[in-house]
Design an enzyme around this catalytic site. Structure first.
Site, mmCIF file in Angstrom:
data_model
loop_
_atom_site.group_PDB
_atom_site.id
_atom_site.type_symbol
_atom_site.label_atom_id
_atom_site.label_comp_id
_atom_site.label_asym_id
_atom_site.label_seq_id
_atom_site.Cartn_x
_atom_site.Cartn_y
_atom_site.Cartn_z
ATOM 1 N N HIS A 193 0.890 -1.258 0.064
ATOM 2 C CA HIS A 193 -0.567 0.172 -0.135
ATOM 3 C C HIS A 193 0.970 1.444 0.216
ATOM 4 O O HIS A 193 1.961 1.061 -0.008
ATOM 5 C CB HIS A 193 -1.151 -0.381 1.493
ATOM 6 C CG HIS A 193 -0.358 0.251 2.628
ATOM 7 N ND1 HIS A 193 0.420 -0.892 2.560
ATOM 8 C CD2 HIS A 193 0.063 1.200 3.210
ATOM 9 C CE1 HIS A 193 1.088 -0.432 4.450
ATOM 10 N NE2 HIS A 193 0.603 0.338 3.989
ATOM 11 N N TYR A 214 0.591 9.527 11.748
ATOM 12 C CA TYR A 214 0.085 7.975 11.760
ATOM 13 C C TYR A 214 1.272 7.518 10.769
ATOM 14 O O TYR A 214 1.500 6.693 10.383
ATOM 15 C CB TYR A 214 -1.208 8.028 10.794
ATOM 16 C CG TYR A 214 -1.674 6.927 10.598
ATOM 17 C CD1 TYR A 214 -1.780 6.470 11.195
ATOM 18 C CD2 TYR A 214 -1.865 6.202 8.922
ATOM 19 C CE1 TYR A 214 -2.538 4.771 10.845
ATOM 20 C CE2 TYR A 214 -2.460 5.949 8.167
ATOM 21 C CZ TYR A 214 -2.814 4.920 9.325
ATOM 22 O OH TYR A 214 -3.109 3.484 8.885
ATOM 23 N N GLN A 227 4.098 4.537 10.258
ATOM 24 C CA GLN A 227 3.701 3.226 9.946
ATOM 25 C C GLN A 227 4.766 2.390 9.847
ATOM 26 O O GLN A 227 4.717 0.916 10.376
ATOM 27 C CB GLN A 227 3.560 2.999 8.145
ATOM 28 C CG GLN A 227 2.448 4.376 8.060
ATOM 29 C CD GLN A 227 1.038 2.948 8.561
ATOM 30 O OE1 GLN A 227 0.669 2.122 7.781
ATOM 31 N NE2 GLN A 227 0.581 3.847 9.694
ATOM 32 N N HIS A 264 0.603 5.535 1.566
ATOM 33 C CA HIS A 264 -0.055 6.592 2.635
ATOM 34 C C HIS A 264 0.513 8.261 1.873
ATOM 35 O O HIS A 264 1.978 7.990 1.434
ATOM 36 C CB HIS A 264 0.553 6.049 3.555
ATOM 37 C CG HIS A 264 -0.632 4.849 4.316
ATOM 38 N ND1 HIS A 264 -1.872 5.509 4.724
ATOM 39 C CD2 HIS A 264 0.202 4.124 4.662
ATOM 40 C CE1 HIS A 264 -2.147 4.509 5.257
ATOM 41 N NE2 HIS A 264 -0.558 3.738 5.024
#
Length: 124
Positions: free
Chosen positions: A42, A107, A111, A44
């Site tokens: 993924h 946040y 990670q 971000h």
């Protein structure tokens, strides 16, 4: 956004290349990357962009361009994603308003514990 089937293909040279492609794409559109990270499956991003560009158009451009170029450069991706869709359908997008920019930065920053790069990191 995430890779199709959540395959963990974003590592090593592929992760570095996807980060470079996203940086190039954002720079070309006048978008600033404030914070970002590339995980195994993924990505971000915390972006600052002109209000004239819709978030859906930003993601359409970044996902489409990166998928096409990555599959051209890395034959193992083209074999794994034979339908030419590297990214899963959809993404999550939210504006800074309900939560502060600082919370989002923390946040993304937390990670991973390793692989620190000033604002756009890659999971090791």
């Amino acid at each position: 956004w995430v890779t199709k089937y959540r395959y963990k293909v974003l590592g090593g040279h592929i992760a570095v290349r996807v980060r470079d492609l996203i940086r190039q794409g954002c720079e070309a559109r006048g978008i600033t990357i404030l914070q970002g990270s590339v995980g195994k499956d993924h990505i971000h991003l915390l972006l600052s962009c002109p209000p004239s560009i819709a978030p859906s158009k930003i993601l359409q451009y970044l996902k489409g361009r990166s998928s096409r170029l990555l599959q051209d450069e890395f034959p193992e991706l083209k074999k794994k994603y034979w339908g030419q869709h590297l990214w899963a359908r959809g993404y999550f997008c939210a504006t800074v308003g309900t939560v502060t920019e600082e919370i989002i930065r923390n946040y993304i920053e937390n990670q991973f514990n390793e692989g620190k790069d000033e604002i756009f990191r890659i999971e090791e």
